[in-house]
Motif scaffolding. Structure first.
Motif: not given
Length: 398
Positions: A112, A126, A194
């Motif tokens: 991240l 990310p 994500i």
């Protein structure tokens, strides 16, 4: 255990069980405990950094991660509790490790661009990476932030007297990895989620594990539990904001079928899919169900209560789970029996481990529970017979 348990795994049904937990109220320290099947503590070691689930190798070593001001390090701990080696995976100092799994030749990671639940700095994204055993990067694939809107998500109105301001479409504010199974590897495919830390809306991406190329990215949604169904294929569930489904994706990234159910999924060696349903509704409407090949579902017993351990499936097709103060066994005919019951409403639970001689292990908050002589068979050998897919706690299927 010294604090709230974060994960448990073992290299063998005979144990020992490796448990990661907080060090009491210290949220920036990890205690790794080795426990024998009689419940005795063999050794404990303390490491810097917040705990993650332990990843155990077939040789009985345990991999952890920790962060210091210079970045992240992977640490391998031997069966005797001694540190065997440290590996620094290539990454930028500002990056934070979202998740990692062990591969036969190294590691797969999610990085991240900021610490979880923080806003993403402009121009950063990310990424998913594959690393060698020495930490060198084999490939790195950026995951550009998507517009994570979803039809059922709105910002809360602000009350003014008896008036409410109109609700506005919600937009992402922070970033994190998925709360449930954020990183899975099956054969030549990687599944990663994500998500926005504020609203729970995310996207899932399926990646070629050899090249790092993206096969597909799903539409935004409230993604939750996931599982491996076979080489390169996955189940992806959605729950919340009106969604309650599970979809099967094949190795080409195509969505093949969808069921009107979502839960903690199990897949046996025949490919049969079952699940302890998970829905944010009380009183509970959840059941244990089988997801049939024709996209219908078969109803099993009603599941009272709310919080559930991730279940495990034994070699005879019996599922076992802890819910609403009961240790339940549900046979292939979807008949349920209670193995143990007590008045217990603790909410923080681990996955279940099925060990030798019918032993069952799981945790409730800061306590490890061990049950003997349950009559259950050893863990089944399907692609996803328990949470994380195996006793090693490493969601990789080769």
């Amino acid at each position: 255990m010294p604090g709230q348990v974060w994960g448990l795994a073992t290299h063998d049904p005979a144990g020992p069980i490796f448990v990661t937990s907080f060090a009491g109220r210290n949220l920036d320290a990890t205690v790794l405990t080795a426990v024998d099947l009689a419940g005795g503590v063999i050794w404990q070691r303390t490491f810097d950094g917040r705990p993650r689930p332990p990843r155990v190798t077939p040789a009985g070593t345990v991999w952890l991660s920790h962060r210091d001001p210079t970045g992240h390090t992977f640490i391998e701990v031997g069966p005797d509790g001694q540190v065997l080696r440290s590996v620094v995976p290539e990454h930028q100092a500002h990056e934070h490790l979202g998740a990692f799994v062990l591969l036969p030749d190294g590691f797969c990671t999610i990085w991240l661009p900021t610490s979880p639940y923080r806003q993403v700095p402009p121009g950063q994204a990310p990424r998913v990476a594959r690393h060698t055993q020495a930490g060198a990067t084999t490939w790195s694939t950026p995951l550009p932030p998507a517009e994570l809107s979803f039809p059922g998500v709105v910002e809360a109105g602000v009350e003014t007297g008896w008036q409410l301001r109109p609700k506005k479409p919600w937009r992402p504010q922070t970033i994190s990895v998925g709360h449930q199974e954020p990183l899975l590897v099956s054969a030549n495919r990687v599944l990663v989620e994500i998500t926005d830390g504020r609203g729970g809306i995310g996207v899932c991406t399926i990646i070629d594990a050899t090249t790092g190329g993206i096969l597909i990215t799903t539409p935004p949604g409230p993604y939750q539990h996931k599982a491996i169904t076979g080489p390169g294929s996955f189940l992806i569930g959605q729950q919340g904001y009106g969604a309650f489904t599970t979809t099967h994706y094949d190795p080409d990234g195509h969505a093949r079928q969808t069921w009107p159910s979502h839960g903690m999924m199990l897949v046996d060696h025949h490919g049969t899919i079952s699940a302890a349903e998970s829905e944010n509704v009380t009183p509970s409407r959840s059941r244990f169900r089988v997801l049939n090949p024709d996209s219908s579902v078969s109803d099993g017993p009603v599941l009272s209560g709310y919080y559930t351990t991730y279940p495990a499936l034994d070699a005879q097709g019996t599922a076992v789970l802890w819910r609403d103060g009961k240790l339940l066994a549900i046979n292939p005919d979807l008949q349920s029996r209670t193995l143990f019951a007590q008045d217990d409403d603790r909410a923080v639970m681990s996955r279940i481990l099925l060990l030798e001689r019918g032993r069952v292990a799981f945790s409730l908050h800061d306590e490890l529970l061990l049950f003997n002589s349950t009559g259950l068979a050893p863990l089944g050998n399907g692609p996803w017979p328990c949470g994380d897919g195996n006793l090693h706690g490493n969601p990789v299927h080769t």
